[in-house]
Design an enzyme around this catalytic site. Structure first.
Site, PDB file in Angstrom:
ATOM      1  N   ASP A 138       2.440 -13.244  23.557  1.00  0.00           N
ATOM      2  CA  ASP A 138       2.976 -14.126  22.522  1.00  0.00           C
ATOM      3  C   ASP A 138       2.408 -15.531  22.645  1.00  0.00           C
ATOM      4  O   ASP A 138       2.096 -16.177  21.627  1.00  0.00           O
ATOM      5  CB  ASP A 138       4.502 -14.159  22.585  1.00  0.00           C
ATOM      6  CG  ASP A 138       5.036 -14.551  23.973  1.00  0.00           C
ATOM      7  OD1 ASP A 138       4.316 -14.371  24.973  1.00  0.00           O
ATOM      8  OD2 ASP A 138       6.182 -15.035  24.038  1.00  0.00           O
ATOM      9  N   THR A 192      13.640 -15.631  22.646  1.00  0.00           N
ATOM     10  CA  THR A 192      14.629 -15.274  23.663  1.00  0.00           C
ATOM     11  C   THR A 192      14.456 -16.199  24.866  1.00  0.00           C
ATOM     12  O   THR A 192      15.425 -16.720  25.416  1.00  0.00           O
ATOM     13  CB  THR A 192      14.459 -13.807  24.077  1.00  0.00           C
ATOM     14  OG1 THR A 192      14.510 -12.980  22.911  1.00  0.00           O
ATOM     15  CG2 THR A 192      15.545 -13.383  25.044  1.00  0.00           C
TER      16      THR A 192
END
Length: 259
Positions: free
Chosen positions: A109, A132
């Site tokens: 990511d 998250t």
């Protein structure tokens, strides 16, 4: 038509890019217990609802921070689209120079976001992804990925407070009007949200100083992720919010790595 799949710890985001624009995007729950057949049914339902033909998909690229879900997702792609996906990982062409001690440790990511930010802006940058976990990444004007830091996301902080403090309730992440609160719920909301904003401001300030000490111009600060707009509305250290940054990065990486 290109299918872009971004697998996060909480959600999977799927995007369809066609003719230089996004024509559809969906968000589904990340569930490592699901089989490839279950994901196939879910994805085909999304395509049917959007009146899209799976046969029109020319290529697929996947970025994932959840390794144990990849077997099911890759098999889903083969079943639904009869193609091999490009997977973001070691060996993929990125166009940036990763200066990490061990480049293989950098999360997919973070690489995807860095590629998109550098390709779009070509300037020193700090990229914040409110997922998250919240990640901060530093990119130089030449495209060197210097590294960054990782801290618990806002929701993780809220959950930890509820789970570890017996008398405190589970709360919604809503922004109270004041930091001087008169009940438990708003007191928790203020502490979590405004405390988090303070953490972001300090980390950005420290990263800017360290980058400028290396000779970089003052970095541009770009934010993405679910709670980026909430933080952006309460601070002046973030210059821009780009909700599609990760999908943009996947599209760029697909173009760099397609055969």
């Amino acid at each position: 038509m290109i299918l872009l799949i971004d697998v996060g710890n909480t959600n999977i985001v799927l995007g369809i890019h066609d003719n230089e624009k996004y024509i559809a995007s969906w968000r589904i729950s990340t569930d490592s217990k699901k089989t490839s057949d279950e994901y196939s049914i879910q994805v085909m339902q999304l395509f049917n609802q959007a009146k899209l033909n799976p046969e029109d998909v020319e290529g697929i690229i996947i970025s994932s921070v959840v390794p144990n879900i990849m077997h099911s997702l890759e098999n889903m792609v083969r079943k639904c689209f009869c193609k091999e996906p490009i997977v973001v990982g070691p060996g993929i062409k990125t166009g940036i120079n990763i200066k990490y001690d061990n480049p293989k440790e950098v999360g997919a990511d973070r690489i995807v976001n860095a590629v998109a930010a550098f390709e779009k802006h070509k300037k020193p940058m700090i990229i914040i992804d409110f997922g998250t976990a919240t990640t901060f990444c530093a990119i130089t004007e030449k495209g060197d990925y210097l590294g960054g830091n990782i801290c618990p996301g806002i929701q993780i902080s809220a959950d930890a407070l509820f789970e570890r403090a017996a008398k405190l309730p589970r709360i919604e992440l809503e922004k109270p009007k004041s930091v001087i609160c008169k009940n438990t719920v708003t007191s928790m909301q203020a502490g979590i949200i405004y405390g988090y904003i303070g953490k972001v401001e300090y980390i950005v300030k420290r990263m800017k100083k360290e980058m400028m000490d290396l000779g970089e111009k003052e970095p541009f600060v770009l934010a993405t992720g679910g709670l980026a707009k909430l933080v952006y509305s309460e601070t002046d250290v973030i210059d821009e919010v780009d909700r599609k940054l990760t999908l943009e990065g996947l599209k760029i990486l697909y173009e760099k790595n397609k055969e």
